[in-house]
Design a protein around this motif. Structure first.
Motif, mmCIF file in Angstrom:
data_model
loop_
_atom_site.group_PDB
_atom_site.id
_atom_site.type_symbol
_atom_site.label_atom_id
_atom_site.label_comp_id
_atom_site.label_asym_id
_atom_site.label_seq_id
_atom_site.Cartn_x
_atom_site.Cartn_y
_atom_site.Cartn_z
ATOM 1 N N UNK A 1 0.832 -1.203 0.000
ATOM 2 C CA UNK A 1 0.000 0.000 0.000
ATOM 3 C C UNK A 1 0.870 1.257 0.000
ATOM 4 N N UNK A 2 0.437 2.215 -0.791
ATOM 5 C CA UNK A 2 1.124 3.502 -0.842
ATOM 6 C C UNK A 2 0.073 4.604 -0.775
ATOM 7 N N UNK A 3 0.167 5.429 0.256
ATOM 8 C CA UNK A 3 -0.783 6.522 0.479
ATOM 9 C C UNK A 3 -2.226 6.020 0.442
ATOM 10 N N UNK A 4 -2.440 4.873 1.103
ATOM 11 C CA UNK A 4 -3.788 4.344 1.252
ATOM 12 C C UNK A 4 -4.301 3.528 0.084
ATOM 13 N N UNK A 5 -3.517 3.381 -0.973
ATOM 14 C CA UNK A 5 -3.934 2.593 -2.135
ATOM 15 C C UNK A 5 -3.146 1.295 -2.203
ATOM 16 N N UNK A 6 -3.822 0.205 -2.567
ATOM 17 C CA UNK A 6 -3.121 -1.047 -2.848
ATOM 18 C C UNK A 6 -2.573 -0.939 -4.263
#
Length: 338
Positions: free
Chosen positions: A224-229
């Motif tokens: 996950x990066x900044x809340x995104x998978x």
């Protein structure tokens, strides 16, 4: 006296597989169960020398427009240096296949590629299949070394990408929860559309994950990066090996190394689990720059390791209808540039 009999005793099957330690999960009892959930008929055969089990073969009955056939994935598992074992097994399978009006048999042996193995198959009436069914060249990483050595043996750019992802705050999680598989499925479908490959169905992924995770042999990983998978992987396990069976990612993940950190986390977890190998699954030879898997293969090789190449899939024609299947698959191979 060599005999071939059906095996219904799971412990007997599992104990034999443990002695072989194959670089594959395709002969695990669970893999047969997955096929049954997918409405495929299977046979689990044992090869006996007297009362001693000396080989096994998982057969999947496949019926499609291209023909009806028995498929043995990454098998049979036996001592190929004893030709009588293979000969008796093939004779028994041919007899059953003719009763079921099969068009052909297909073996995808987990035997290292050699002229000897190909000659053995030719002498039994087999011929090279138009297409492979499963990985025939895999990339393996030995986990029998400490983390500092694993990192040192990576390509420099791979180490840098891992560090970049850590600095950027990429978070990697793992789960055996079916709801987390659903997140992976969405990413996987998006990846298939973007890269124009035919994905496995949701039913297939769910059956695989459900059966293997119930035996503690599967986990789904997500980065996950900044809340995104942005990257994910479905990992399967045997007692000694972890397998990168399915993967997916968003195109922008490469800018912050999410997939590299994802793989490094999987590798570290596999070591803690007691695995001796991490199997990145299929790769293509480095010189095949125009192959659809060329970029993915380059990514896998960046983690260090070595390749193993297995004997190509071979078919034993039983009816004239086989040649229709041969023509269809040959055309499909050319269209896919495989």
């Amino acid at each position: 006296m060599i005999q071939v009999r059906e095996i219904e005793d799971r412990k007997l099957w599992d104990d034999f597989i443990k002695t072989r330690k194959p670089h594959s999960f395709l002969h695990l009892w669970e893999w047969g169960t997955v096929q049954e959930i997918l409405k495929q008929k299977i046979l689990r055969l044992g090869i006996y020398d007297g009362n001693r089990l000396v080989g096994v073969a998982l057969l999947i009955e496949i019926g499609s427009r291209r023909g009806k056939f028995f498929f043995c994935p990454h098998g049979p598992l036996l001592d190929w240096n004893q030709p009588a074992l293979l000969s008796e097994l093939v004779a028994a399978i041919k007899k059953e296949a003719r009763l079921r009006r099969m068009d052909f048999l297909r073996f995808s042996p987990l035997e290292k590629k050699s002229e000897l193995r190909q000659r053995q198959l030719r002498e039994l009436g087999f011929r090279p299949a138009p297409m492979h069914m499963h990985a025939e060249m895999v990339w393996l990483l030995s986990l029998d070394q400490d983390e500092s050595k694993l990192l040192a043996d990576m390509r420099k750019s791979t180490r840098q990408a891992i560090a970049k992802a850590q600095k950027a705050g990429v978070i990697v999680r793992s789960s055996s929860d079916i709801h987390d598989l659903e997140l992976f499925e969405r990413l996987y479908s998006d990846t298939a559309r973007r890269q124009q490959f035919v994905p496995f169905s949701e039913e297939y992924l769910q059956a695989e994950f459900t059966i293997f995770s119930s035996a503690d042999k599967a986990r789904v990983y997500s980065a996950e990066y900044q809340g995104r998978v942005v990257s994910g992987a479905l990992i399967l396990y045997t007692d000694t090996e972890a397998f990168y069976h399915q993967g997916a990612s968003l195109p922008d993940q490469a800018t912050f190394g999410a997939s590299h950190l994802l793989q490094w986390t999987i590798i570290r977890d596999a070591r803690l689990r007691g695995c001796t190998f991490y199997n990145f699954w299929g790769v293509v030879p480095p010189e095949k720059h125009d192959h659809p898997w060329s970029g993915l293969s380059l990514f896998k090789r960046g983690f260090g390791g070595f390749s193993e190449e297995y004997t190509h899939a071979h078919d034993l024609p039983l009816r004239f209808r086989y040649w229709g299947a041969w023509a269809v698959e040959s055309l499909r191979r050319m269209k896919r540039r495989l």
